[in-house]
Design a protein around this motif. Structure first.
Motif, PDB file in Angstrom:
ATOM      1  N   ARG A  52      -0.606  20.970  35.762  1.00  0.00           N
ATOM      2  CA  ARG A  52      -0.623  19.942  34.886  1.00  0.00           C
ATOM      3  C   ARG A  52      -1.892  19.915  33.917  1.00  0.00           C
ATOM      4  NH1 ARG A  52      -1.166  16.196  38.623  1.00  0.00           N
ATOM      5  NH2 ARG A  52      -3.327  15.872  38.794  1.00  0.00           N
ATOM      6  N   ILE A  53      -2.941  20.340  34.328  1.00  0.00           N
ATOM      7  CA  ILE A  53      -4.508  20.498  33.540  1.00  0.00           C
ATOM      8  C   ILE A  53      -4.011  21.683  32.684  1.00  0.00           C
ATOM      9  CG2 ILE A  53      -6.614  21.288  33.677  1.00  0.00           C
ATOM     10  CD1 ILE A  53      -6.882  20.133  36.538  1.00  0.00           C
ATOM     11  N   ALA A  54      -3.458  22.723  33.036  1.00  0.00           N
ATOM     12  CA  ALA A  54      -3.106  24.024  32.014  1.00  0.00           C
ATOM     13  C   ALA A  54      -2.273  23.386  30.841  1.00  0.00           C
ATOM     14  CB  ALA A  54      -2.596  25.066  32.744  1.00  0.00           C
ATOM     15  N   LEU A  55      -1.303  22.715  31.209  1.00  0.00           N
ATOM     16  CA  LEU A  55      -0.242  22.317  30.308  1.00  0.00           C
ATOM     17  C   LEU A  55      -0.880  21.074  29.259  1.00  0.00           C
ATOM     18  CD1 LEU A  55       2.518  21.904  29.135  1.00  0.00           C
ATOM     19  CD2 LEU A  55       3.257  20.151  31.016  1.00  0.00           C
ATOM     20  N   ARG A  56      -1.814  20.383  29.744  1.00  0.00           N
ATOM     21  CA  ARG A  56      -2.619  19.537  28.946  1.00  0.00           C
ATOM     22  C   ARG A  56      -3.617  20.096  28.183  1.00  0.00           C
ATOM     23  NH1 ARG A  56      -2.945  14.208  33.142  1.00  0.00           N
ATOM     24  NH2 ARG A  56      -0.961  13.558  32.519  1.00  0.00           N
ATOM     25  N   MET A  57      -4.107  21.232  28.683  1.00  0.00           N
ATOM     26  CA  MET A  57      -5.119  22.053  27.719  1.00  0.00           C
ATOM     27  C   MET A  57      -4.404  22.940  26.705  1.00  0.00           C
ATOM     28  SD  MET A  57      -8.583  21.464  28.626  1.00  0.00           S
ATOM     29  CE  MET A  57      -8.954  23.038  27.802  1.00  0.00           C
ATOM     30  N   GLY A 137       1.431  14.545  18.828  1.00  0.00           N
ATOM     31  CA  GLY A 137       0.414  14.215  19.802  1.00  0.00           C
ATOM     32  C   GLY A 137      -0.355  15.530  20.509  1.00  0.00           C
ATOM     33  N   LEU A 138       0.795  16.688  20.786  1.00  0.00           N
ATOM     34  CA  LEU A 138       0.266  17.604  21.217  1.00  0.00           C
ATOM     35  C   LEU A 138      -0.565  18.476  20.377  1.00  0.00           C
ATOM     36  CD1 LEU A 138       3.466  18.641  23.316  1.00  0.00           C
ATOM     37  CD2 LEU A 138       1.314  17.880  24.209  1.00  0.00           C
ATOM     38  N   ARG A 139       0.157  18.498  19.263  1.00  0.00           N
ATOM     39  CA  ARG A 139      -0.767  19.335  17.998  1.00  0.00           C
ATOM     40  C   ARG A 139      -2.100  18.727  17.938  1.00  0.00           C
ATOM     41  NH1 ARG A 139       4.571  19.413  15.958  1.00  0.00           N
ATOM     42  NH2 ARG A 139       3.941  17.609  14.344  1.00  0.00           N
ATOM     43  N   ALA A 140      -2.288  17.425  17.661  1.00  0.00           N
ATOM     44  CA  ALA A 140      -3.395  16.903  17.700  1.00  0.00           C
ATOM     45  C   ALA A 140      -4.285  17.108  18.765  1.00  0.00           C
ATOM     46  CB  ALA A 140      -3.274  15.279  17.487  1.00  0.00           C
ATOM     47  N   ILE A 141      -4.100  16.998  19.962  1.00  0.00           N
ATOM     48  CA  ILE A 141      -4.751  17.501  21.086  1.00  0.00           C
ATOM     49  C   ILE A 141      -5.216  19.090  20.967  1.00  0.00           C
ATOM     50  CG2 ILE A 141      -4.939  17.810  23.587  1.00  0.00           C
ATOM     51  CD1 ILE A 141      -3.141  15.200  23.925  1.00  0.00           C
ATOM     52  N   SER A 142      -4.119  19.811  20.715  1.00  0.00           N
ATOM     53  CA  SER A 142      -4.598  21.048  20.392  1.00  0.00           C
ATOM     54  C   SER A 142      -5.332  21.491  19.644  1.00  0.00           C
ATOM     55  CB  SER A 142      -3.081  21.941  20.376  1.00  0.00           C
ATOM     56  OG  SER A 142      -3.164  23.152  20.184  1.00  0.00           O
ATOM     57  N   GLY A 143      -5.386  20.638  18.370  1.00  0.00           N
ATOM     58  CA  GLY A 143      -6.394  20.837  17.252  1.00  0.00           C
ATOM     59  C   GLY A 143      -7.760  20.569  17.643  1.00  0.00           C
ATOM     60  N   LEU A 144      -8.037  19.858  18.456  1.00  0.00           N
ATOM     61  CA  LEU A 144      -9.501  19.328  18.919  1.00  0.00           C
ATOM     62  C   LEU A 144     -10.349  20.514  19.219  1.00  0.00           C
ATOM     63  CD1 LEU A 144      -8.759  16.396  21.187  1.00  0.00           C
ATOM     64  CD2 LEU A 144      -9.528  16.193  18.968  1.00  0.00           C
ATOM     65  N   PRO A 145     -11.797  20.264  18.857  1.00  0.00           N
ATOM     66  CA  PRO A 145     -12.678  21.260  19.186  1.00  0.00           C
ATOM     67  C   PRO A 145     -12.443  21.490  20.772  1.00  0.00           C
ATOM     68  CG  PRO A 145     -13.577  19.994  17.685  1.00  0.00           C
ATOM     69  CD  PRO A 145     -12.156  19.528  18.240  1.00  0.00           C
ATOM     70  N   ALA A 183     -13.104  12.624  20.181  1.00  0.00           N
ATOM     71  CA  ALA A 183     -11.950  13.243  20.618  1.00  0.00           C
ATOM     72  C   ALA A 183     -10.896  12.024  20.206  1.00  0.00           C
ATOM     73  CB  ALA A 183     -11.789  13.628  21.980  1.00  0.00           C
ATOM     74  N   ARG A 184     -11.258  10.761  20.771  1.00  0.00           N
ATOM     75  CA  ARG A 184     -10.482   9.676  20.816  1.00  0.00           C
ATOM     76  C   ARG A 184     -10.389   9.349  19.388  1.00  0.00           C
ATOM     77  NH1 ARG A 184     -12.749   6.458  25.840  1.00  0.00           N
ATOM     78  NH2 ARG A 184     -11.555   7.028  27.285  1.00  0.00           N
ATOM     79  N   ALA A 185     -11.443   9.422  18.393  1.00  0.00           N
ATOM     80  CA  ALA A 185     -11.538   9.072  17.098  1.00  0.00           C
ATOM     81  C   ALA A 185     -10.811   9.993  16.212  1.00  0.00           C
ATOM     82  CB  ALA A 185     -13.028   9.014  16.521  1.00  0.00           C
ATOM     83  N   THR A 186     -10.615  11.149  16.520  1.00  0.00           N
ATOM     84  CA  THR A 186     -10.018  12.250  16.084  1.00  0.00           C
ATOM     85  C   THR A 186      -8.593  11.931  15.947  1.00  0.00           C
ATOM     86  OG1 THR A 186     -11.805  13.698  15.867  1.00  0.00           O
ATOM     87  CG2 THR A 186      -9.429  14.534  15.629  1.00  0.00           C
ATOM     88  N   LEU A 187      -8.090  11.543  17.388  1.00  0.00           N
ATOM     89  CA  LEU A 187      -6.619  11.606  17.692  1.00  0.00           C
ATOM     90  C   LEU A 187      -6.265  10.250  16.820  1.00  0.00           C
ATOM     91  CD1 LEU A 187      -6.384  12.403  21.397  1.00  0.00           C
ATOM     92  CD2 LEU A 187      -5.749  13.654  19.212  1.00  0.00           C
ATOM     93  N   MET A 188      -7.255   9.182  16.916  1.00  0.00           N
ATOM     94  CA  MET A 188      -6.630   7.807  16.521  1.00  0.00           C
ATOM     95  C   MET A 188      -6.213   7.996  14.717  1.00  0.00           C
ATOM     96  SD  MET A 188      -6.264   5.396  18.392  1.00  0.00           S
ATOM     97  CE  MET A 188      -6.470   3.882  17.649  1.00  0.00           C
ATOM     98  N   SER A 189      -7.190   8.954  14.194  1.00  0.00           N
ATOM     99  CA  SER A 189      -7.084   9.330  12.785  1.00  0.00           C
ATOM    100  C   SER A 189      -5.669   9.988  12.893  1.00  0.00           C
ATOM    101  CB  SER A 189      -8.166   9.985  12.155  1.00  0.00           C
ATOM    102  OG  SER A 189      -7.967  10.425  11.016  1.00  0.00           O
ATOM    103  N   GLU A 190      -5.602  11.042  13.410  1.00  0.00           N
ATOM    104  CA  GLU A 190      -4.450  11.881  13.215  1.00  0.00           C
ATOM    105  C   GLU A 190      -3.077  11.132  13.524  1.00  0.00           C
ATOM    106  OE1 GLU A 190      -4.063  15.322  12.772  1.00  0.00           O
ATOM    107  OE2 GLU A 190      -6.240  15.346  12.263  1.00  0.00           O
ATOM    108  N   MET A 191      -3.207  10.582  14.408  1.00  0.00           N
ATOM    109  CA  MET A 191      -1.908   9.717  14.961  1.00  0.00           C
ATOM    110  C   MET A 191      -1.598   8.390  14.343  1.00  0.00           C
ATOM    111  SD  MET A 191      -0.549  11.948  16.852  1.00  0.00           S
ATOM    112  CE  MET A 191       0.593  11.075  17.664  1.00  0.00           C
TER     113      MET A 191
END
Length: 195
Positions: A52-57, A137-145, A183-191
């Motif tokens: 689960r952690i690996a998939l989310r990362m 959502g997955l792309r946005a998370i994956s794109g985070l630093p 991270a939350r601010a970036t995701l809010m903007s991306e989504m």
């Protein structure tokens, strides 16, 4: 002990977590003594968490499966590095996160995400939209630093406390909070187009 069909109360959950930590410590000791059965039990207890952690990362089921297998194999020898100063699960989170970060660094492209299984949504149009939203959502998370992605996965998705996440990342709670906020601010903007 909780009755069937009833969620455990806060005190029961803490007691259960304490027993789980004791069981993990006992199993780790047995593994260090070369007990393969204890190793198999330790892996059985934590394999879903590792995946689960690996998939989310990583955002890719195939990559997550590869990393999970690497971690399981690595555990046999890596347990010698577990000093017991923290909970086994905290140490395990660190191992999985580090393996994921190493995996991402080794990939040639960070932009490709494999098709993931999507939860069922009634109607073909809603199903397509839900799948597209999930991929976004997955792309946005994956794109985070990396530092922000790690904090987001550990706290927001895995439910670790700020203190636990700080222990895993070897930073302060304030650092984890700051990274999570960014991270939350970036995701809010991306989504924003999906809300």
């Amino acid at each position: 002990m909780s009755a069937p069909g009833r969620e455990p109360g806060p005190g029961e959950a803490r007691a259960s977590a304490g027993l789980d930590e004791e069981a993990d410590r006992w199993l780790v000791g047995r593994v260090r003594d070369g007990d393969r059965g204890a190793y198999e039990e330790l892996v059985r207890r934590h394999r879903d968490r590792i995946y689960r952690i690996a998939l989310r990362m990583l955002g890719n089921p195939a990559d997550a499966d590869d990393v999970a297998q690497e971690v399981v194999i690595q555990l046999w020898t890596a347990l010698t590095g577990f000093g017991g100063t923290s909970a086994f699960t905290t140490w395990l989170y660190r191992v999985v996160v580090n393996r994921c970060l190493n995996h991402r660094r080794g990939q040639r492209t960070h932009d490709e995400l494999a098709d993931a299984d999507h939860p069922g949504v009634p109607g073909p149009e809603r199903r397509v939209l839900a799948g597209e939203e999930l991929q976004a959502g997955l792309r946005a998370i994956s794109g985070l630093p990396e530092d922000q992605r790690v904090s987001l996965v550990l706290v927001q998705l895995e439910g670790l406390s700020y203190r636990e996440a700080a222990t895993v990342t070897k930073t302060s709670e304030a650092t984890v909070r700051g990274r999570l906020a960014r991270a939350r601010a970036t995701l809010m903007s991306e989504m924003k187009d999906w809300t």
